[in-house]
Design an enzyme around this catalytic site. Structure first.
Site, PDB file in Angstrom:
ATOM      1  N   LYS A   1       0.869  -1.211   0.088  1.00 42.10           N
ATOM      2  CA  LYS A   1      -0.140   0.068   0.075  1.00 42.10           C
ATOM      3  C   LYS A   1       0.693   1.339  -0.030  1.00 42.10           C
ATOM      4  O   LYS A   1       2.106   1.041   0.506  1.00 42.10           O
ATOM      5  CB  LYS A   1      -0.920  -0.055   1.218  1.00 42.10           C
ATOM      6  CG  LYS A   1      -0.213  -0.034   2.323  1.00 42.10           C
ATOM      7  CD  LYS A   1      -0.993  -0.122   3.491  1.00 42.10           C
ATOM      8  CE  LYS A   1      -0.416  -0.040   4.883  1.00 42.10           C
ATOM      9  NZ  LYS A   1      -1.099  -0.318   6.257  1.00 42.10           N
TER      10      LYS A   1
ATOM     11  N   ARG B   1     -11.878   0.925  13.704  1.00 40.53           N
ATOM     12  CA  ARG B   1     -11.392   1.862  12.680  1.00 40.53           C
ATOM     13  C   ARG B   1     -12.275   1.088  11.381  1.00 40.53           C
ATOM     14  O   ARG B   1     -13.081   1.932  11.096  1.00 40.53           O
ATOM     15  CB  ARG B   1     -10.014   1.803  12.212  1.00 40.53           C
ATOM     16  CG  ARG B   1      -9.586   2.493  11.261  1.00 40.53           C
ATOM     17  CD  ARG B   1      -8.184   2.598  11.199  1.00 40.53           C
ATOM     18  NE  ARG B   1      -7.627   0.960  10.458  1.00 40.53           N
ATOM     19  CZ  ARG B   1      -6.318   0.971  10.113  1.00 40.53           C
ATOM     20  NH1 ARG B   1      -5.286   1.884  10.045  1.00 40.53           N
ATOM     21  NH2 ARG B   1      -6.128  -0.345   9.315  1.00 40.53           N
TER      22      ARG B   1
ATOM     23  N   TYR C   1      17.946  30.591   6.873  1.00 40.53           N
ATOM     24  CA  TYR C   1      16.683  31.347   7.443  1.00 40.53           C
ATOM     25  C   TYR C   1      16.683  31.761   9.017  1.00 40.53           C
ATOM     26  O   TYR C   1      16.928  30.655   9.607  1.00 40.53           O
ATOM     27  CB  TYR C   1      15.298  30.565   6.905  1.00 40.53           C
ATOM     28  CG  TYR C   1      15.061  30.892   5.476  1.00 40.53           C
ATOM     29  CD1 TYR C   1      14.809  31.906   4.927  1.00 40.53           C
ATOM     30  CD2 TYR C   1      14.671  29.508   4.773  1.00 40.53           C
ATOM     31  CE1 TYR C   1      14.482  32.122   3.552  1.00 40.53           C
ATOM     32  CE2 TYR C   1      14.487  29.484   3.581  1.00 40.53           C
ATOM     33  CZ  TYR C   1      14.355  30.695   2.935  1.00 40.53           C
ATOM     34  OH  TYR C   1      13.940  30.881   1.738  1.00 40.53           O
TER      35      TYR C   1
ATOM     36  N   MET D   1      13.094  24.498   1.670  1.00 40.46           N
ATOM     37  CA  MET D   1      12.418  23.869   0.692  1.00 40.46           C
ATOM     38  C   MET D   1      13.378  22.817  -0.181  1.00 40.46           C
ATOM     39  O   MET D   1      12.759  21.714  -0.141  1.00 40.46           O
ATOM     40  CB  MET D   1      11.485  24.733  -0.201  1.00 40.46           C
ATOM     41  CG  MET D   1      10.415  23.977  -0.983  1.00 40.46           C
ATOM     42  SD  MET D   1       9.398  24.982  -2.024  1.00 40.46           S
ATOM     43  CE  MET D   1       8.401  25.818  -0.793  1.00 40.46           C
TER      44      MET D   1
HETATM   45  C1  LIG Z   1      -0.640  -1.445   6.669  1.00 41.60           C
HETATM   46  C2  LIG Z   1      -1.535  -2.807   7.241  1.00 41.60           C
HETATM   47  C3  LIG Z   1      -0.831  -3.899   7.433  1.00 41.60           C
HETATM   48  C4  LIG Z   1       0.632  -4.418   7.449  1.00 41.60           C
HETATM   49  O1  LIG Z   1       1.235  -3.593   8.681  1.00 41.60           O
HETATM   50  P1  LIG Z   1       2.956  -3.444   8.817  1.00 41.60           P
HETATM   51  O2  LIG Z   1       2.738  -3.111  10.404  1.00 41.60           O
HETATM   52  O3  LIG Z   1       3.504  -2.504   8.108  1.00 41.60           O
HETATM   53  O4  LIG Z   1       3.339  -4.763   8.733  1.00 41.60           O
HETATM   54  C5  LIG Z   1      -1.580  -5.253   7.450  1.00 41.60           C
HETATM   55  N1  LIG Z   1      -2.742  -5.037   7.385  1.00 41.60           N
HETATM   56  C6  LIG Z   1      -3.496  -3.831   7.016  1.00 41.60           C
HETATM   57  C7  LIG Z   1      -4.945  -3.864   7.103  1.00 41.60           C
HETATM   58  C8  LIG Z   1      -2.731  -2.853   6.854  1.00 41.60           C
HETATM   59  O5  LIG Z   1      -3.441  -1.582   6.736  1.00 41.60           O
END
Ligand SMILES: *Cc1c(COP(=O)(O)O)cnc(C)c1O
Length: 395
Positions: free
Chosen positions: A37, A138, A288, A336
């Site tokens: 992801k 969640r 800065y 930046m």
């Molecule tokens: C991000 C995620 C994971 C993986 O989590 P890690 O801690 O990075 O291993 C597993 N399941 C779901 C639903 C996630 O959103």
């Protein structure tokens, strides 16, 4: 054209090794879904999704239908799990690209159901995984909401309840109390699924700490008791970062954790280069607002990386980067597009020298956890905030 020197190197072989190592840690009957992801945690989906599939991953996990469509273009044969919901109007893309959605709301079922019927899919032919909220509040259906959702998987439905999924909110807590409570809730949900006459194939639970912390066997047992196969979903560990359990195990650290520490290899190195070097007199203002004033004659190196690249602005005057294999303190505010290093004590630094922001140079390493600790965050955020303009290169 030669590009501005601020880039990320991705060791795809390390990623492949990490996947195979995690698979070797897990019980043989446990399936590992490789989480890619958020552009593979900022490591580049283009580079990482094919690599984990080469290493043997049959399932990959993304968090949007858009990412799922991109992943399908890269991995034609993989199962692709969309783990963070399908939005209105996205059902067609799920069907067209053969994605597998995580669902928990009636509206998500409506959406997929009508897309599947419109595409003429036969009953029971579009697999979905139902997420149960076992305590994180969640995503997922509560036990009370389960019955009407389960009733949607009747014989006429084009959907197939292929998996039950839940997410653990404290898998990295070494006492495991929260996880035990969540697994108990999950068992209640599984009993209701069975009572509804539904027999999904997969039980999908838990992230990296469950693999590294030797909790895979518990999930495999739970799955087997319900005639299901266990699926674990490691993310961060794939990218070579070993879970920091809290509190740290005083004694009785699982051997898999020590093995992970020695075997997992960081996949990402973030590099830049020295643009120019200048000598400044005592009293010179640096950057800065003059937050740094030279207290003696100094030598400064200008680096082509700034907060627009994801280099956290709060690191100014508080962190070091690597040049010529040594740690050089960041002085003044990070701009930046620029940062400045004090290289007074590092002989020979010149324009064109490689700078390592995150990773190893010579015998020195700056870890993602060091960045995270310095900026009050976690490695996940350190990686994902490396800006899109920083190009990712496979090495
Ligand atoms: C991000 C995620 C994971 C993986 O989590 P890690 O801690 O990075 O291993 C597993 N399941 C779901 C639903 C996630 O959103």
């Amino acid at each position: 054209m030669q590009m501005r020197p601020c880039w990320v190197e991705i060791r795809t072989h390390a990623l492949e090794d990490n996947f195979r190592f995690l698979q070797s840690l897990a019980a043989s009957e446990v399936e590992l879904l490789a989480v890619v992801k958020a552009d593979s945690y900022g490591h580049s989906l283009d580079l990482c999704a094919p690599a984990v599939v080469r290493a043997g991953a049959r399932w990959i996990g993304v968090t949007s239908v858009e990412e799922g469509v991109a992943a399908r273009g890269l991995c034609p044969a993989a199962r692709i799990m969309v783990m963070a919901g399908v939005f209105p109007g996205q059902g067609e893309a799920v069907v067209e690209h053969g994605l597998t959605a995580d669902i928990w709301e009636p509206a998500q079922i409506d959406n997929l159901d009508s897309a599947a019927r419109a595409a003429g899919l036969r009953p029971g032919s579009l697999p979905v995984h139902l997420e149960i909220d076992t305590g994180m509040s969640r995503q997922g259906a509560s036990l009370e909401d389960l019955a009407p959702l389960l009733a949607r998987f009747g014989p006429q439905s084009p959907l197939k309840l292929e998996g039950i999924m839940t997410h653990l909110y404290a898998a990295d807590e070494s006492n495991g109390v929260a996880t035990q409570t969540q697994l108990a809730e999950l068992q209640l949900a599984l009993a209701r699924v069975e009572a509804a006459g539904l027999y999904p194939d997969w039980l999908s639970v838990g992230s990296s700490p469950m693999v590294i912390g030797a909790m895979d066997g518990a999930i495999a047992n739970l799955a087997a008791r319900h005639g299901m196969k266990a699926m674990l979903r490691p993310g961060l560990a794939l990218y070579g970062i070993t879970t920091r359990f809290s509190p740290p195990f005083e004694s009785g650290e699982p051997p898999s954790l020590a093995a992970a520490r020695s075997e997992l290899q960081p996949v990402l190195t973030w590099k830049s280069a020295v643009m120019s070097v200048r000598n400044v007199p005592s009293g010179a203002v640096v950057g800065y607002n003059g937050t740094f004033v030279a207290t003696e004659p100094m030598r400064l190196a200008l680096v082509a990386a700034g907060y627009a690249d994801g280099l956290d602005r709060s690191l100014g005057n508080r962190f070091s980067l690597l040049v010529r294999g040594q740690r050089a303190p960041l002085v003044g505010r990070i701009s930046m597009d620029h940062a400045m290093l004090d290289v007074t004590e590092i002989p020979g630094v010149e324009a064109g020298d490689e700078v390592v922001i995150l990773g190893t140079q010579g015998s020195e390493t700056i870890t993602a956890y060091e960045h995270a600790d310095a900026t009050g965050t976690i490695p996940w955020e350190v990686f994902t905030r490396i800006a899109a303009r920083v190009r990712r290169i496979a090495v």
